[in-house]
Scaffold this motif. Structure first.
Motif, mmCIF file in Angstrom:
data_model
loop_
_atom_site.group_PDB
_atom_site.id
_atom_site.type_symbol
_atom_site.label_atom_id
_atom_site.label_comp_id
_atom_site.label_asym_id
_atom_site.label_seq_id
_atom_site.Cartn_x
_atom_site.Cartn_y
_atom_site.Cartn_z
ATOM 1 N N UNK A 80 0.918 -1.193 -0.145
ATOM 2 C CA UNK A 80 0.249 0.063 0.035
ATOM 3 C C UNK A 80 0.765 0.872 -0.090
ATOM 4 N N UNK A 81 0.395 2.334 -0.920
ATOM 5 C CA UNK A 81 1.707 3.552 -1.123
ATOM 6 C C UNK A 81 0.867 4.644 -0.514
ATOM 7 N N UNK A 82 1.199 6.158 -0.070
ATOM 8 C CA UNK A 82 0.321 6.808 0.252
ATOM 9 C C UNK A 82 0.218 7.559 -0.979
ATOM 10 N N UNK A 83 -0.869 7.668 -1.169
ATOM 11 C CA UNK A 83 -0.717 9.171 -2.579
ATOM 12 C C UNK A 83 -0.215 9.776 -2.998
ATOM 13 N N UNK A 84 0.632 10.886 -2.224
ATOM 14 C CA UNK A 84 2.015 11.974 -1.942
ATOM 15 C C UNK A 84 2.905 10.561 -2.619
ATOM 16 N N UNK A 85 3.115 9.295 -1.989
ATOM 17 C CA UNK A 85 4.709 9.056 -2.142
ATOM 18 C C UNK A 85 4.089 8.336 -4.262
ATOM 19 N N UNK A 86 3.223 7.691 -4.953
ATOM 20 C CA UNK A 86 2.650 7.502 -5.648
ATOM 21 C C UNK A 86 3.259 8.380 -6.812
ATOM 22 N N UNK A 87 2.149 9.458 -6.131
ATOM 23 C CA UNK A 87 2.686 10.715 -7.150
ATOM 24 C C UNK A 87 4.286 11.139 -7.533
ATOM 25 N N UNK A 88 4.943 10.987 -6.239
ATOM 26 C CA UNK A 88 6.134 11.530 -6.233
ATOM 27 C C UNK A 88 6.934 10.418 -7.123
ATOM 28 N N UNK A 89 7.035 9.062 -6.869
ATOM 29 C CA UNK A 89 7.509 7.685 -7.653
ATOM 30 C C UNK A 89 7.005 8.490 -9.376
ATOM 31 N N UNK A 90 6.320 8.633 -9.675
ATOM 32 C CA UNK A 90 5.664 8.936 -10.430
ATOM 33 C C UNK A 90 6.011 9.783 -11.822
ATOM 34 N N UNK A 91 6.465 11.102 -10.871
ATOM 35 C CA UNK A 91 7.346 12.003 -11.147
ATOM 36 C C UNK A 91 9.044 11.681 -11.459
ATOM 37 N N UNK A 92 9.144 11.126 -10.789
ATOM 38 C CA UNK A 92 10.455 10.088 -11.108
ATOM 39 C C UNK A 92 10.597 9.187 -12.187
ATOM 40 N N UNK A 93 9.481 8.555 -12.084
ATOM 41 C CA UNK A 93 10.278 7.608 -13.280
ATOM 42 C C UNK A 93 10.303 6.118 -12.637
ATOM 43 N N UNK A 94 9.429 6.541 -11.224
ATOM 44 C CA UNK A 94 9.870 5.120 -10.105
ATOM 45 C C UNK A 94 8.605 4.325 -10.696
#
Length: 105
Positions: free
Chosen positions: A87-101
């Protein structure tokens, strides 16, 4: 195997000569500002080499690791290629999307 490190070479210099396609690791803490952290100084030596020894770094972190900061920083979030989590907090999901992770659940 302890005999692996009984040569004249230090463990650190031996780690610099190891290359892998994929590395799978976990951490003690994961924070948007502090990055990836661990509680063991000994672990930091291996983790800091993963950045150069692995073509792809997969981080395994359950939901309890988010917003946690351990004692020793090992890398920024942009050094990993994928995160495997329950499970991932939404702000982390957004950050990882930004970083192409890549996010794997």
């Amino acid at each position: 195997n302890l005999t692996m490190f009984s040569s004249w070479e230090s463990p650190m210099s031996m780690l610099k000569q190891i290359f892998v396609n994929k590395a799978f690791t976990s951490v003690s803490g994961l924070d948007l500002n502090a990055g990836l952290t661990v509680n063991s100084i000994i672990s930091t030596y291996m983790f800091k080499q993963i950045i150069t020894m692995a073509q792809y770094w997969y981080l395994i972190a359950d939901s309890t690791k988010f917003d946690k900061i351990a004692i020793y920083k090992i890398a920024d979030l942009d050094h990993i290629h994928a995160i495997i989590t329950d499970n991932i907090p939404p702000r982390y999901a957004e950050k990882f999307k930004e970083l192409n992770v890549r996010l794997i659940r």
